[in-house]
Design a protein around this motif. Structure first.
Motif, PDB file in Angstrom:
ATOM      1  N   THR A 264      -3.974  -1.111  -1.006  1.00  0.00           N
ATOM      2  CA  THR A 264      -5.376  -0.756  -1.193  1.00  0.00           C
ATOM      3  C   THR A 264      -6.073  -1.877  -1.941  1.00  0.00           C
ATOM      4  OG1 THR A 264      -6.925   0.838  -2.193  1.00  0.00           O
ATOM      5  CG2 THR A 264      -4.832   0.487  -3.326  1.00  0.00           C
ATOM      6  N   ARG A 270      -4.847   1.466  -6.969  1.00  0.00           N
ATOM      7  CA  ARG A 270      -3.503   0.849  -7.035  1.00  0.00           C
ATOM      8  C   ARG A 270      -2.853   1.164  -8.379  1.00  0.00           C
ATOM      9  NH1 ARG A 270      -0.521  -3.478  -4.631  1.00  0.00           N
ATOM     10  NH2 ARG A 270       1.523  -2.524  -4.504  1.00  0.00           N
ATOM     11  N   TYR A 498      -2.348   6.398   0.441  1.00  0.00           N
ATOM     12  CA  TYR A 498      -3.775   6.355   0.104  1.00  0.00           C
ATOM     13  C   TYR A 498      -4.589   7.032   1.208  1.00  0.00           C
ATOM     14  CZ  TYR A 498      -2.232   2.810  -3.228  1.00  0.00           C
ATOM     15  OH  TYR A 498      -1.591   2.141  -4.245  1.00  0.00           O
ATOM     16  N   GLY A 502      -9.069   4.160   0.858  1.00  0.00           N
ATOM     17  CA  GLY A 502      -8.329   3.399  -0.147  1.00  0.00           C
ATOM     18  C   GLY A 502      -8.104   4.084  -1.460  1.00  0.00           C
ATOM     19  N   HIS A 503      -8.514   5.346  -1.593  1.00  0.00           N
ATOM     20  CA  HIS A 503      -8.316   6.067  -2.851  1.00  0.00           C
ATOM     21  C   HIS A 503      -6.967   6.767  -2.865  1.00  0.00           C
ATOM     22  CE1 HIS A 503     -12.314   5.487  -4.573  1.00  0.00           C
ATOM     23  NE2 HIS A 503     -12.812   5.665  -3.350  1.00  0.00           N
TER      24      HIS A 503
END
Length: 785
Positions: A264, A270, A498, A502-503
């Protein structure tokens, strides 16, 4: 502040009507849940202590012994041969019936019999694990003795072991015969000394053996009888903790993220998954759910797991003469550094581990916090990067009471340290080679103040989502940290995962208290600046070069029936010879964790055989077949040296301990003094990979680890770390010092590549020649028949 209100469980005020008691049920509930988690951990530890205490038997086997004894007695037979009757005589004063006394006596006898059987089984297992001849047998030529031994080991260890189940069954590290050690030492230095120098060294060794050596050896054998491991405690104290020079660069080492993949680009996300994965690993360590760490590949032989005990909640505290490793049983928070500020981040709430998404949420709060650092706070970490004595004096003067002590306690008692770096790192941009070098330097020393080098390990999360780690060396060696880091990366990418944007995954409780800013009162920054100047000079002098070698890997090497490690080590000898025009004392780290509390031993890779090969291949008139034969001899010699080191027959730890004994006795040895002053101009180490096999590199070829590296050991030498990834790739980390005009990491890296390619070309030509010779010989054979 929200966290201050949540911390108060109850309030009371005195009124004319009496005491007005106000309870906060939410806070009390959190206290209850947190206490419940603590008691669950205690019960789990007690349960594990019982299970591993009776291994290789099981607690339930006690019931089997009891039932068997009672059944035998019911059949009017005495399995105790009179012992039960004698036990019953001592129970005459107990107010029990005759039948009750008989049953109690049988229970006592059964328990004693059970404990005796456990001791016998453990003794047998220890004897089996003391057998190491299997390491010296050729591949595919296993002796009948070894086959029987493997069967017995599997039989004795058939029950699923906990992490520490084998600890008491592992053999103690043996003390080699002093004659053997001296003989191996002289053989190792022969190619490095002239005839005159070698004669002088031989005379020194002979004199040492006949006079002081045997006396020191007796003391050392006495220690080996008394101590669990005759090397490890002295090695930890005198090599690591008593060093007064900076541990940054000189001792600490680093580990990198995936080479091609960044799961991510979001820094907070991350961090959320990385912190969660590390805490899940800690949970496995606490519950002893991991297999005995790092079993020898292809065997059932366990390795010592003692280094896992101080992995988390551990810090190295400075002292005037020696540092001390402090370990706490548990910690529910991590320490976070960002933009010159320190925070305490609670990772448990009401007894439960926060979800990755919640940790991301808390990390984002820290990233969004725009408050400036307090006076003296921003570069405070430089104290851990500089010399140890000034740091111990500063600690004693300013960090023994008040807010400084409370804030320092948070960092030192934290599970681990996290740095949210404001830079971007990785193999990226228009100059990926240079960026990898910068990545290595960043993990090795950073800005010299944005890491806490005293912590057992620090995690670095970069702005672009890349991560890495910096580990302190005294508590454990690289394979243990590599095992942790491999689990972390795999869990982060393949288990936690994720969302599409990207979370981190999971739900968020937005009522969580804010991460707590640590408060400092630093009256003088002069010592911080002096430590920073020392650390910065050290960091600026480090020349790091990281490069992946993609031409071939262990797959092609093993097809030639050659050890990949021996292939690389001989290549390093060739590269150094071409780079410096000679040979040097070479250090390759080998483990001794086949023994209890074992750590490392040195493989002296520069041997007579490897030097003969290097001279032959660099000569002009040596036939290829002769070079090939010399390479085979060098490879076999290296593998034998590695096996000797792993099985307790190394050179350097024995000589080191003899030297320590001489210091305790107050006697001088010119031989030992000269041996221990010899510089390791080429220090090498292999980073293990796929220890846990959490994912398949064939199906996920992009998830290749870059491994890790370390600083040079000698001012005029090289530090080389390498990781053999998959079948077709080897990653190298080379370090040296700019201040030495004779070394250059990039030049040496080029020499390594050329050496590997030249040796493979030689072996491949010979392989093709052999194949063609066999095919042409076939018709001739038919004619003879």
């Amino acid at each position: 502040m929200a966290e201050a209100h949540q911390a108060v469980a109850f309030q009371f005020t005195i009124t004319p009507e009496g005491i007005d008691l106000q309870l906060s049920y939410q806070a009390l509930n959190q206290i209850y849940l947190s206490g419940l988690r603590s008691w669950k951990k205690r019960v789990s530890r007690m349960r594990n202590s019982v299970i591993k205490g009776v291994y290789p038997a099981s607690p339930s086997s006690w019931l089997f012994v009891v039932i068997a004894t009672l059944v035998t007695m019911y059949m009017h037979s005495d399995p105790s041969m009179g012992l039960i009757a004698k036990i019953q005589q001592h129970l005459l004063n107990v107010s029990l019936s005759a039948q009750g006394q008989t049953v109690v006596s049988a229970l006592v006898f059964s328990t004693l019999l059970w404990l005796s059987l456990i001791l016998a089984l453990r003794f047998c297992l220890k004897l089996l694990l003391s057998y190491h001849q299997w390491m010296f047998e050729r591949h595919g030529q296993i002796s009948n003795t070894t086959k029987v031994w493997v069967t017995l080991v599997r039989l004795f260890s058939s029950r699923k072991p906990l992490l520490y189940s084998y600890q008491t069954s592992l053999p103690h590290l043996p003390v080699p015969a002093i004659k053997d050690t001296l003989s191996r030492y002289l053989e190792s230095v022969r190619p490095l000394l002239s005839d005159v120098e070698f004669k002088q060294m031989t005379e020194l060794a002979s004199q040492f053996e006949s006079t002081l050596g045997n006396r020191l050896q007796r003391y050392l054998k006495l220690k080996a009888l008394w101590a669990t491991n005759y090397v490890s405690d002295w090695w930890e104290e005198y090599v690591y903790l008593r060093s007064r020079s900076p541990i940054m660069v000189n001792s600490n080492y680093y580990g990198m993220d995936f080479l091609y993949v960044t799961p991510t680009p979001l820094q907070a996300a991350r961090a959320g998954n990385t912190i969660t994965a590390l805490l899940l690993y800690r949970r496995k360590v606490n519950r002893e759910e991991l297999k005995p760490v790092g079993r020898v590949p292809g065997t059932v032989i366990p390795l010592c797991a003692a280094q896992c005990e101080r992995m988390f909640n551990t810090t190295r505290t400075p002292g005037a003469e020696t540092d001390v490793l402090q370990h706490w049983q548990d910690s529910e928070f991590v320490a976070v550094y960002h933009n010159g500020r320190y925070f305490r981040l609670w990772v448990y709430c009401a007894g439960r581990l926060l979800s990755p998404r919640e940790i991301e949420y808390q990390i984002q709060r820290i990233l969004d916090d725009s408050s400036p650092p307090q006076p003296g706070e921003e570069k405070l970490g430089a104290l851990t990067a500089g010399d140890r004595i000034p740091w111990s004096q500063m600690r004693k003067q300013y960090f023994t009471s008040g807010v400084n002590k409370r804030s320092l306690d948070v960092i030192e008692k934290a599970a681990f340290f996290v740095t949210l770096d404001d830079e971007e790192q990785g193999m990226r941009g228009e100059d990926p080679v240079k960026n990898l070098d910068c990545y290595a330097k960043s993990l090795l020393h950073g800005k010299c103040y944005d890491r806490w080098f005293d912590k057992s390990f620090s995690i670095v999360i970069y702005k672009n989502g890349k991560n890495g780690l910096n580990a302190e060396h005294s508590w454990a060696d690289a394979p243990t940290v590599a095992h942790l880091w491999e689990y972390t990366l795999a869990t982060d990418a393949f288990q936690l995962g994720y969302t599409e944007d990207g979370h981190c995954k999971g739900q968020v409780d937005r009522s969580l208290p804010h991460p707590q800013r640590l408060v400092w009162d630093i009256p003088s920054e002069a010592q911080v600046q002096r430590s920073l100047a020392v650390a910065q000079a050290l960091a600026d002098d480090v020349d790091c070069h990281v490069f992946p070698f993609r031409d071939f890997g262990k797959g092609r090497i093993k097809k030639l029936r050659i050890s990949p490690d021996a292939f690389i080590q001989i290549s390093l000898q060739l590269a150094y010879y071409r780079d410096r025009g000679g040979f040097c004392l070479t250090y390759e780290a080998s483990m001794t964790r086949l023994f209890r509390e074992g750590r490392t031993e040195t493989v002296r890779s520069c041997s007579n055989e490897s030097c003969d090969f290097v001279k032959a291949i660099t000569g002009r008139h040596c036939p290829p077949l002769h070079c090939m034969r010399l390479f085979q001899l060098a490879s076999e010699k290296h593998q034998n040296l590695y096996r000797l080191a792993m099985t307790g027959a190394g050179i350097d730890r024995h000589l080191f301990c003899l030297y320590v004994v001489s210091k305790y006795l107050g006697v001088e040895s010119s031989f030992l003094k000269q041996v221990l002053s010899e510089p390791w101009r080429l220090s090498t180490s292999q980073t293990p990979v796929q220890q846990m096999e959490l994912f398949d590199l064939k199906n996920h070829p992009d998830f290749i680890s870059l491994g890790g590296g370390f600083g040079p050991v000698a001012d005029d030498g090289y530090g080389v770390s390498y990781i053999i990834v998959g079948e077709d790739m080897i990653n190298f980390h080379v370090s040296s010092k700019y201040s030495c005009s004779e070394t250059d990491s990039h030049r040496f890296g080029a020499q390594i590549i050329k050496a590997i390619q030249d040796i493979m070309t030689l072996l491949s030509v010979d392989s093709k020649t052999s194949s063609s010779s066999k095919s042409t010989a076939q018709p001739e054979t038919k004619k003879l028949l």
